[in-house]
Scaffold this motif. Structure first.
Motif, mmCIF file in Angstrom:
data_model
loop_
_atom_site.group_PDB
_atom_site.id
_atom_site.type_symbol
_atom_site.label_atom_id
_atom_site.label_comp_id
_atom_site.label_asym_id
_atom_site.label_seq_id
_atom_site.Cartn_x
_atom_site.Cartn_y
_atom_site.Cartn_z
ATOM 1 N N PRO A 249 0.790 -0.900 0.043
ATOM 2 C CA PRO A 249 -0.009 -0.067 0.064
ATOM 3 C C PRO A 249 0.823 1.243 0.066
ATOM 4 C CG PRO A 249 0.198 -0.781 2.258
ATOM 5 C CD PRO A 249 1.157 -1.757 1.367
ATOM 6 N N SER A 250 0.245 2.513 -0.252
ATOM 7 C CA SER A 250 0.839 3.676 -0.017
ATOM 8 C C SER A 250 0.501 4.260 1.471
ATOM 9 C CB SER A 250 0.150 4.754 -1.146
ATOM 10 O OG SER A 250 0.541 5.980 -0.840
ATOM 11 N N LEU A 251 1.534 4.523 2.011
ATOM 12 C CA LEU A 251 1.570 4.989 3.527
ATOM 13 C C LEU A 251 1.470 6.362 3.738
ATOM 14 C CD1 LEU A 251 3.851 2.336 5.433
ATOM 15 C CD2 LEU A 251 1.269 2.228 5.041
ATOM 16 N N THR A 252 2.313 7.286 2.666
ATOM 17 C CA THR A 252 2.650 8.746 2.948
ATOM 18 C C THR A 252 1.631 9.565 2.694
ATOM 19 O OG1 THR A 252 3.480 8.625 0.540
ATOM 20 C CG2 THR A 252 5.360 8.248 2.292
ATOM 21 N N CYS A 253 1.653 10.781 3.184
ATOM 22 C CA CYS A 253 0.619 11.779 2.962
ATOM 23 C C CYS A 253 1.096 12.958 2.031
ATOM 24 C CB CYS A 253 0.492 12.253 4.470
ATOM 25 S SG CYS A 253 -0.057 11.372 5.846
ATOM 26 N N PRO A 254 0.052 13.251 1.276
ATOM 27 C CA PRO A 254 -1.104 13.157 1.378
ATOM 28 C C PRO A 254 -1.598 11.923 1.022
ATOM 29 C CG PRO A 254 -1.002 14.681 -0.357
ATOM 30 C CD PRO A 254 0.512 14.490 0.325
ATOM 31 N N GLY A 255 -2.573 11.107 1.346
ATOM 32 C CA GLY A 255 -2.830 9.481 0.812
ATOM 33 C C GLY A 255 -2.836 9.451 -0.818
ATOM 34 N N SER A 256 -1.920 8.554 -1.344
ATOM 35 C CA SER A 256 -2.007 8.615 -2.745
ATOM 36 C C SER A 256 -2.311 7.400 -3.267
ATOM 37 C CB SER A 256 -0.451 9.000 -3.212
ATOM 38 O OG SER A 256 0.381 8.142 -2.864
ATOM 39 N N ASN A 257 -2.634 7.222 -4.344
ATOM 40 C CA ASN A 257 -3.016 6.004 -5.140
ATOM 41 C C ASN A 257 -1.988 5.028 -5.122
ATOM 42 O OD1 ASN A 257 -3.904 4.216 -6.688
ATOM 43 N ND2 ASN A 257 -5.298 5.696 -8.095
ATOM 44 N N PRO A 258 -2.421 3.945 -4.636
ATOM 45 C CA PRO A 258 -1.252 2.942 -4.764
ATOM 46 C C PRO A 258 -0.771 2.545 -6.089
ATOM 47 C CG PRO A 258 -3.299 1.772 -3.966
ATOM 48 C CD PRO A 258 -3.423 3.215 -3.872
ATOM 49 N N GLU A 259 -1.673 2.789 -7.132
ATOM 50 C CA GLU A 259 -1.469 2.468 -8.336
ATOM 51 C C GLU A 259 -0.143 3.058 -9.064
ATOM 52 O OE1 GLU A 259 -5.047 2.971 -10.945
ATOM 53 O OE2 GLU A 259 -5.951 1.398 -9.691
ATOM 54 N N LYS A 260 -0.002 4.142 -8.271
ATOM 55 C CA LYS A 260 1.122 5.189 -8.906
ATOM 56 C C LYS A 260 2.523 4.386 -8.148
ATOM 57 C CE LYS A 260 3.359 9.232 -9.460
ATOM 58 N NZ LYS A 260 4.758 8.718 -9.501
ATOM 59 N N LEU A 261 2.582 3.927 -7.183
ATOM 60 C CA LEU A 261 3.739 3.125 -6.475
ATOM 61 C C LEU A 261 3.980 1.796 -7.435
ATOM 62 C CD1 LEU A 261 2.933 2.414 -2.986
ATOM 63 C CD2 LEU A 261 4.564 3.991 -3.789
ATOM 64 N N TRP A 262 2.864 1.116 -7.788
ATOM 65 C CA TRP A 262 2.976 -0.091 -8.515
ATOM 66 C C TRP A 262 3.426 0.238 -9.756
ATOM 67 C CZ3 TRP A 262 -2.726 -1.729 -7.170
ATOM 68 C CH2 TRP A 262 -2.956 -1.797 -5.529
ATOM 69 N N SER A 263 3.091 1.303 -10.491
ATOM 70 C CA SER A 263 3.374 1.579 -11.764
ATOM 71 C C SER A 263 4.971 2.195 -11.807
ATOM 72 C CB SER A 263 2.405 2.507 -12.502
ATOM 73 O OG SER A 263 2.783 3.732 -12.884
ATOM 74 N N ASP A 264 5.552 2.694 -10.952
ATOM 75 C CA ASP A 264 6.658 3.319 -10.864
ATOM 76 C C ASP A 264 7.586 2.147 -10.649
ATOM 77 O OD1 ASP A 264 5.739 5.702 -10.842
ATOM 78 O OD2 ASP A 264 6.141 6.585 -8.961
ATOM 79 N N ALA A 265 7.124 1.032 -9.656
ATOM 80 C CA ALA A 265 7.865 -0.078 -9.361
ATOM 81 C C ALA A 265 8.236 -0.930 -10.753
ATOM 82 C CB ALA A 265 7.251 -0.903 -8.339
ATOM 83 N N TRP A 266 7.012 -1.080 -11.291
ATOM 84 C CA TRP A 266 7.024 -1.747 -12.627
ATOM 85 C C TRP A 266 8.017 -1.157 -13.587
ATOM 86 C CZ3 TRP A 266 6.869 -6.333 -15.095
ATOM 87 C CH2 TRP A 266 7.128 -6.215 -16.221
ATOM 88 N N LYS A 267 7.774 0.211 -13.772
ATOM 89 C CA LYS A 267 8.704 0.630 -15.005
ATOM 90 C C LYS A 267 10.266 0.687 -14.523
ATOM 91 C CE LYS A 267 7.689 4.286 -17.420
ATOM 92 N NZ LYS A 267 6.791 4.161 -18.486
ATOM 93 N N LYS A 268 10.486 0.902 -13.156
ATOM 94 C CA LYS A 268 11.916 1.004 -12.796
ATOM 95 C C LYS A 268 12.671 -0.307 -12.662
ATOM 96 C CE LYS A 268 14.602 3.893 -9.792
ATOM 97 N NZ LYS A 268 14.518 5.077 -8.712
ATOM 98 N N TYR A 269 11.983 -1.195 -11.986
ATOM 99 C CA TYR A 269 12.766 -2.450 -11.782
ATOM 100 C C TYR A 269 11.871 -3.783 -12.435
ATOM 101 C CZ TYR A 269 15.200 0.277 -8.238
ATOM 102 O OH TYR A 269 15.697 1.340 -7.623
ATOM 103 N N GLY A 270 10.566 -3.637 -12.457
ATOM 104 C CA GLY A 270 9.948 -4.778 -12.853
ATOM 105 C C GLY A 270 10.469 -5.156 -14.309
ATOM 106 N N THR A 271 10.328 -3.907 -15.333
ATOM 107 C CA THR A 271 10.890 -4.179 -16.627
ATOM 108 C C THR A 271 12.317 -4.996 -16.805
ATOM 109 O OG1 THR A 271 11.679 -1.950 -16.627
ATOM 110 C CG2 THR A 271 9.290 -2.304 -17.363
ATOM 111 N N CYS A 272 13.167 -4.821 -15.696
ATOM 112 C CA CYS A 272 14.522 -5.436 -15.656
ATOM 113 C C CYS A 272 14.440 -6.710 -15.052
ATOM 114 C CB CYS A 272 15.263 -4.331 -14.969
ATOM 115 S SG CYS A 272 15.391 -2.608 -15.873
ATOM 116 N N SER A 273 13.344 -7.289 -14.611
ATOM 117 C CA SER A 273 13.477 -8.543 -13.849
ATOM 118 C C SER A 273 13.311 -9.800 -14.954
ATOM 119 C CB SER A 273 12.199 -8.512 -13.004
ATOM 120 O OG SER A 273 12.463 -7.376 -12.144
#
Ligand SMILES: *[C@@H]1O[C@H](CO)[C@@H](O)[C@H](O)[C@H]1NC(C)=O
Length: 232
Positions: free
Chosen positions: A105-129
């Motif tokens: 989940p996203s924990l930081t304030c203001p509450g953000s959409n977890p989809e942003k976290l997941w999509s950043d993770a995918w782009k940065k590291y997932g694509t390299c896995s």
């Protein structure tokens, strides 16, 4: 006071956190040698001066959450953004959504959409896995599976180390994690509102299979002395 979060890590781990250094390479022609797994205790984020913002429904699970799953090479470099044209398609991971909301989940304030976290993770590291983890479904499914199989809260709890607001010696935490078969962990601490050192993250590694826990090359001690394990 300035920033209260003081992440105490070895120099090597610092490199990982500031993942924009020149040693970064941007294509993954080679399969990853190992993966870093970043597990965070959400109660510690909530106890910092910055606090936390949680989604009411679904609430994150009362357990360690995933904050990163990163491919890495033994020579100390790591691949990033291996396929700029690849975007996370949430419809492809809809069957994992409930579990991701609980465990990534996203924990930081203001509450953000977890989809942003997941999509950043995918782009940065997932694509390299690749080729270990072939696609978006495999990347996220495996991150969830690794978090679950670590069973960190249970391993600590069985040794009497519980998120009850008590403090525990850093070495006891570390030895317990080793005894649980997860190998020597990286520990990162932050500071709570009252200035206590508290357990922020546990950093583990899997081998090239993205599955079996192994010794993290270069993991050093973070945290010092007694470490608080706050409620969540
Ligand atoms: C580190 O290892 C990776 C994978 O074998 C390779 O692609 C990369 O060029 C190496 N980087 C350095 C600086 O040796």
């Amino acid at each position: 006071m300035e920033k209260t979060v003081k992440i105490m890590l070895s120099a090597f781990i610092m490199l990982l956190v500031h993942a924009s250094l020149p040693s970064t390479i941007s294509s993954a022609d080679n399969p990853p040698d190992f993966f870093y797994v970043y597990l965070k205790w959400p109660g510690s984020q909530c106890a910092t001066k910055e606090g936390c913002c949680l989604k009411k429904t679904p609430k994150p699970a009362r357990d360690f959450i995933i904050t990163g799953f990163q491919p890495y090479y033994f020579n100390g470099t790591w691949p990033e953004n291996c396929d700029p044209a690849s975007h996370l398609d949430v419809s492809k991971i809809s069957h994992l959504r409930t579990r991701l909301e609980a465990h990534w989940p996203s924990l930081t304030c203001p509450g953000s959409n977890p989809e942003k976290l997941w999509s950043d993770a995918w782009k940065k590291y997932g694509t390299c896995s690749k080729p270990t983890l072939k696609n978006q479904q495999e990347y996220f499914r495996q991150a969830l599976a690794v978090r679950k199989s670590a069973n960190l809260l249970k391993i600590l709890g069985d040794a009497g180390i519980r998120p009850d607001g008590s403090s525990y010696p850093r070495d006891t935490i570390s030895d317990t994690i080793i005894g649980g078969g997860l190998h020597f962990p990286g520990l990162a601490c932050s500071t709570d509102k009252d200035g206590n050192s508290q357990l922020d993250q546990v950093i583990l590694c899997t081998g090239s299979d993205a599955k079996t826990f192994t010794e993290c090359p270069g993991n050093g001690f973070g945290c010092d002395g007694d470490v608080k394990f706050p409620h969540f």
